[in-house]
Scaffold this motif. Structure first.
Motif, PDB file in Angstrom:
ATOM      1  N   SER A  12      10.783  35.214   0.734  1.00 26.02           N
ATOM      2  CA  SER A  12       9.883  34.419  -0.113  1.00 26.02           C
ATOM      3  C   SER A  12      10.431  34.302  -1.531  1.00 26.02           C
ATOM      4  N   ASP A  13      10.996  35.371  -2.093  1.00 22.87           N
ATOM      5  CA  ASP A  13      11.595  35.292  -3.426  1.00 22.87           C
ATOM      6  C   ASP A  13      12.787  34.336  -3.420  1.00 22.87           C
ATOM      7  N   MET A  14      13.602  34.434  -2.381  1.00 22.29           N
ATOM      8  CA  MET A  14      14.778  33.556  -2.302  1.00 22.29           C
ATOM      9  C   MET A  14      14.347  32.099  -2.152  1.00 22.29           C
ATOM     10  N   MET A  15      13.303  31.847  -1.378  1.00 23.64           N
ATOM     11  CA  MET A  15      12.840  30.474  -1.208  1.00 23.64           C
ATOM     12  C   MET A  15      12.259  29.916  -2.506  1.00 23.64           C
ATOM     13  N   GLN A  16      11.625  30.760  -3.334  1.00 27.61           N
ATOM     14  CA  GLN A  16      11.160  30.299  -4.652  1.00 27.61           C
ATOM     15  C   GLN A  16      12.349  29.782  -5.458  1.00 27.61           C
ATOM     16  N   PHE A  17      13.436  30.534  -5.424  1.00 31.67           N
ATOM     17  CA  PHE A  17      14.644  30.148  -6.159  1.00 31.67           C
ATOM     18  C   PHE A  17      15.231  28.856  -5.588  1.00 31.67           C
ATOM     19  N   VAL A  18      15.316  28.771  -4.278  1.00 36.35           N
ATOM     20  CA  VAL A  18      15.863  27.581  -3.615  1.00 36.35           C
ATOM     21  C   VAL A  18      15.026  26.353  -3.948  1.00 36.35           C
ATOM     22  N   VAL A  19      13.713  26.495  -3.944  1.00 36.26           N
ATOM     23  CA  VAL A  19      12.823  25.374  -4.265  1.00 36.26           C
ATOM     24  C   VAL A  19      13.049  24.913  -5.703  1.00 36.26           C
ATOM     25  N   THR A  20      13.200  25.866  -6.640  1.00 34.51           N
ATOM     26  CA  THR A  20      13.469  25.502  -8.034  1.00 34.51           C
ATOM     27  C   THR A  20      14.785  24.744  -8.139  1.00 34.51           C
ATOM     28  N   GLY A  50      16.086  22.898  -5.878  1.00 32.88           N
ATOM     29  CA  GLY A  50      15.791  21.563  -5.357  1.00 32.88           C
ATOM     30  C   GLY A  50      15.100  20.685  -6.391  1.00 32.88           C
ATOM     31  N   HIS A  51      14.174  21.276  -7.170  1.00 30.28           N
ATOM     32  CA  HIS A  51      13.500  20.522  -8.237  1.00 30.28           C
ATOM     33  C   HIS A  51      14.498  20.085  -9.302  1.00 30.28           C
ATOM     34  N   ILE A  52      15.426  20.971  -9.648  1.00 32.51           N
ATOM     35  CA  ILE A  52      16.452  20.617 -10.641  1.00 32.51           C
ATOM     36  C   ILE A  52      17.253  19.421 -10.141  1.00 32.51           C
ATOM     37  N   GLN A  53      17.669  19.476  -8.874  1.00 30.51           N
ATOM     38  CA  GLN A  53      18.459  18.374  -8.310  1.00 30.51           C
ATOM     39  C   GLN A  53      17.654  17.088  -8.226  1.00 30.51           C
ATOM     40  N   LYS A  54      16.364  17.205  -7.990  1.00 31.60           N
ATOM     41  CA  LYS A  54      15.530  16.003  -7.913  1.00 31.60           C
ATOM     42  C   LYS A  54      15.431  15.338  -9.287  1.00 31.60           C
ATOM     43  N   ILE A  55      15.291  16.149 -10.324  1.00 36.92           N
ATOM     44  CA  ILE A  55      15.177  15.607 -11.681  1.00 36.92           C
ATOM     45  C   ILE A  55      16.524  15.072 -12.166  1.00 36.92           C
ATOM     46  N   VAL A  56      17.589  15.826 -11.905  1.00 33.97           N
ATOM     47  CA  VAL A  56      18.935  15.389 -12.297  1.00 33.97           C
ATOM     48  C   VAL A  56      19.531  14.689 -11.069  1.00 33.97           C
ATOM     49  N   GLN A  57      19.059  13.505 -10.811  1.00 34.33           N
ATOM     50  CA  GLN A  57      19.354  12.777  -9.577  1.00 34.33           C
ATOM     51  C   GLN A  57      20.845  12.635  -9.321  1.00 34.33           C
ATOM     52  N   GLY A  58      21.221  12.963  -8.093  1.00 32.63           N
ATOM     53  CA  GLY A  58      22.601  12.780  -7.670  1.00 32.63           C
ATOM     54  C   GLY A  58      23.530  13.926  -7.997  1.00 32.63           C
TER      55      GLY A  58
END
Length: 194
Positions: A141-149, A151-159
């Motif tokens: 669960s801790d690792m998935m929190q990091f992975v999700v964050t 993913g959010h960074i990549q979504k905001i900084v598209q591409g």
């Protein structure tokens, strides 16, 4: 299936979530900076063509006291001219559980993009341990929190591709240390052996 679009041909796909890992002393930061410089300048990396050059954001949460010397050595070795678009944050950020750190990072990136019009192709997080905010690397669960964050960074900084520098476990034959949730999330895994 669509063909893979490469950032560095046969090494890192465009927009990929990549883990570069190895034991301490395996030159992870040097290799990551070399990759960053090749993407920023468009030069080939270890004989592999950089197909999409552009800006790189390097978050130096570990060894940031010596990152300047490493950058200088990389520039000197490759005879890089001043002005290569590599932006370095010399600060440890909690990218697992701190909304404040995440928002500050995204505000800084968005401001830089608006002011300069740059197009980030790669974001490097050096290292996962320093950006993990005191979490338990063995906890899924801790690792998935990091992975999700991430993913959010990549979504905001598209591409942009995102590369995490990480350590191998005590038994390096078993790969990256910690929860296998990270291995399940990455698109590309690069192991360094000194």
């Amino acid at each position: 299936d669509e063909p893979v679009k490469w950032l560095i041909h046969s090494v890192i796909p465009v927009g990929a979530f990549t883990a570069l890992y190895g034991p301490p002393g395996s030159f992870k930061s040097f290799i990551a900076l070399d990759i960053a410089e090749s993407i920023a300048t468009g030069r080939t990396w270890m004989g592999n063509e950089v197909t999409e050059s552009g800006a790189v954001l390097y978050i130096a949460g570990e060894g940031f006291g010596g990152v300047g010397a490493r950058i200088k050595a990389c520039k000197q070795h490759h005879q890089t001219e001043d002005g290569a678009p590599i932006y370095v944050i010399r600060h440890q950020l909690n990218l697992r559980s701190s909304v404040e750190d995440f928002n500050a990072l995204m505000l800084a990136v968005e401001t830089l993009v608006m002011e300069t019009g740059i197009d980030f192709k790669l974001i490097v997080v050096d290292t996962l341990a320093r950006a993990f905010g005191g979490g338990d690397e063995n906890s899924a669960s801790d690792m998935m929190q990091f992975v999700v964050t991430c993913g959010h960074i990549q979504k905001i900084v598209q591409g942009a591709a995102l590369m995490i520098l990480h350590h191998s476990g005590k038994d390096s034959a078993k790969g990256m240390r910690g929860s296998s949730a990270l291995l399940g999330a990455v698109d590309t895994e690069l192991e360094l052996i000194r």
